[in-house]
Scaffold this motif. Structure first.
Motif, PDB file in Angstrom:
ATOM      1  N   UNK A   1       0.844  -1.181   0.000  1.00  0.00           N
ATOM      2  CA  UNK A   1       0.000   0.000   0.000  1.00  0.00           C
ATOM      3  C   UNK A   1       0.887   1.242   0.000  1.00  0.00           C
ATOM      4  N   UNK A   2       0.284   2.387  -0.232  1.00  0.00           N
ATOM      5  CA  UNK A   2       1.040   3.630  -0.179  1.00  0.00           C
ATOM      6  C   UNK A   2       1.587   3.853   1.227  1.00  0.00           C
ATOM      7  N   UNK A   3       2.778   4.409   1.300  1.00  0.00           N
ATOM      8  CA  UNK A   3       3.342   4.768   2.594  1.00  0.00           C
ATOM      9  C   UNK A   3       2.524   5.900   3.203  1.00  0.00           C
ATOM     10  N   UNK A   4       2.673   6.103   4.505  1.00  0.00           N
ATOM     11  CA  UNK A   4       1.906   7.148   5.200  1.00  0.00           C
ATOM     12  C   UNK A   4       2.097   8.497   4.516  1.00  0.00           C
ATOM     13  N   UNK A   5       3.324   8.822   4.180  1.00  0.00           N
ATOM     14  CA  UNK A   5       3.609   9.984   3.336  1.00  0.00           C
ATOM     15  C   UNK A   5       4.020   9.412   1.988  1.00  0.00           C
ATOM     16  N   UNK A   6       3.096   9.436   1.050  1.00  0.00           N
ATOM     17  CA  UNK A   6       3.260   8.678  -0.189  1.00  0.00           C
ATOM     18  C   UNK A   6       4.239   9.293  -1.175  1.00  0.00           C
ATOM     19  N   UNK A   7       4.559  10.584  -1.007  1.00  0.00           N
ATOM     20  CA  UNK A   7       5.509  11.235  -1.919  1.00  0.00           C
ATOM     21  C   UNK A   7       6.407  12.184  -1.153  1.00  0.00           C
ATOM     22  N   UNK A   8       7.717  12.029  -1.319  1.00  0.00           N
ATOM     23  CA  UNK A   8       8.696  12.917  -0.709  1.00  0.00           C
ATOM     24  C   UNK A   8       9.694  13.324  -1.777  1.00  0.00           C
ATOM     25  N   UNK A   9       9.815  14.638  -1.982  1.00  0.00           N
ATOM     26  CA  UNK A   9      10.753  15.187  -2.962  1.00  0.00           C
ATOM     27  C   UNK A   9      10.549  14.565  -4.351  1.00  0.00           C
ATOM     28  N   UNK A  10       9.276  14.494  -4.770  1.00  0.00           N
ATOM     29  CA  UNK A  10       8.883  13.965  -6.083  1.00  0.00           C
ATOM     30  C   UNK A  10       9.223  12.489  -6.272  1.00  0.00           C
ATOM     31  N   UNK A  11       9.383  11.772  -5.178  1.00  0.00           N
ATOM     32  CA  UNK A  11       9.626  10.336  -5.227  1.00  0.00           C
ATOM     33  C   UNK A  11       8.475   9.631  -4.522  1.00  0.00           C
ATOM     34  N   UNK A  12       7.818   8.698  -5.234  1.00  0.00           N
ATOM     35  CA  UNK A  12       6.661   7.992  -4.681  1.00  0.00           C
ATOM     36  C   UNK A  12       7.116   6.791  -3.859  1.00  0.00           C
ATOM     37  N   UNK A  13       6.332   6.488  -2.812  1.00  0.00           N
ATOM     38  CA  UNK A  13       6.733   5.459  -1.856  1.00  0.00           C
ATOM     39  C   UNK A  13       5.586   4.492  -1.570  1.00  0.00           C
ATOM     40  N   UNK A  14       5.894   3.196  -1.650  1.00  0.00           N
ATOM     41  CA  UNK A  14       4.954   2.140  -1.271  1.00  0.00           C
ATOM     42  C   UNK A  14       5.620   1.249  -0.230  1.00  0.00           C
TER      43      UNK A  14
END
Length: 300
Positions: A243-256
């Motif tokens: 699933x998406x991380x709690x903060x799904x995007x940091x510095x234009x990088x998406x996180x799962x």
């Protein structure tokens, strides 16, 4: 107030924080900053509402309530200069100020014998975090800051602000009841199968293309199910996500994120290594970074 728009960071999936000392909005993750002009970028209205209770807001409220009080604030803004921590604490220790306001940095290790009153504002802030260690962290922080009052012969008082005074963690913390909190928390950990009753492998997938990152996390999950159904069917595990991380995007990088509850062993490490090799062979996911951590402090 007109359209309900929240000003967010263009690089991260999080709202910007207002800093009154320089009248700027700041992202605390990527460092993006912009001047606040009090005009909504969505509808053009000047009916801007400030929400939240940061240290600056608390300082303003206290100054209005106690105009004669000398208030010292310690946070990321006031401690950027070299030796600023030591200087500010020395000033407070010399009684140049009556009230010290701070973030978590003032919760631990301070020893002022004449401090008899401590207040914890918004004690629920970390209590309902999406992480199994949320109660433990909240209990630790509250008990530490409560212990700053009444360090010597004087009796101390602690006031804890909360929207849920019936919460067991806050009740245990207010009474400094370590044994009671441990017994309650260890029972919940056992029921929910969290450490120390299991180990958790956390897989984080990051990349600039959200769709590719999501597909990569799904490919990892599919390989995990396949291996656990055949070659490694002897391994008992529970998978949360992807699933998406709690903060799904940091510095234009998406996180799962994907979490694996299991018992750490050579077999589980072999299986994860094989899955990583399989996924990395696919050129579609060449620009996706995968990191694996064991029992991280945060799996949300």
């Amino acid at each position: 107030n007109e359209c309900g728009h929240v000003i967010t960071c263009p690089n991260c999936s999080i709202s910007l924080t207002y800093h009154s000392y320089n009248n700027r909005l700041v992202c605390h993750y990527c460092g993006y900053t912009k001047k606040l002009d009090n005009i909504c970028p969505e509808c053009g209205s000047d009916a801007v509402r400030y929400s939240g209770f940061g240290t600056q807001r608390i300082e303003e409220e206290l100054q209005a309530l106690l105009p004669d009080a000398k208030i010292l604030r310690m946070d990321a803004d006031t401690t950027t200069a070299k030796f600023s921590h030591e200087k500010l604490l020395e000033q407070f220790g010399n009684k140049e100020y009556n009230i010290l306001i701070g973030t978590q940095m003032v919760a631990k290790g301070l020893d002022f014998e004449d401090v008899t009153l401590v207040g914890v504002v918004n004690a629920d802030n970390s209590l309902y975090d999406q992480n199994y260690t949320a109660s433990e962290r909240s209990f630790d922080l509250i008990t530490q800051v409560v212990g700053r009052a009444g360090r010597r012969d004087n009796s101390g008082t602690a006031i804890i602000q909360t929207v849920n005074p019936q919460n067991e963690t806050i009740d245990f913390a207010s009474h400094q009841d370590y044994i009671g909190f441990y017994n309650n928390e260890i029972m919940l950990r056992k029921l929910m199968i969290y450490p120390p009753f299991c180990d958790i492998y956390s897989a984080t997938f990051t990349g600039e293309n959200e769709n590719t990152v999501a597909l990569c996390s799904k490919a990892f999950f599919d390989r995990l199910v396949e291996y656990n159904s055949n070659e490694y069917k002897d391994i008992k595990l529970v998978v949360l996500g992807p699933t998406q991380a709690k903060i799904s995007k940091i510095n234009n990088t998406y996180r799962y994120r994907l979490a694996i509850k299991c018992k750490n062993s050579q077999r589980i490490r072999q299986m994860i290594t094989k899955i990583l090799k399989d996924v990395n062979k696919d050129k579609v996911y060449s620009k996706v970074s995968i990191s694996i951590s064991l029992n991280p402090p945060d799996i949300s």
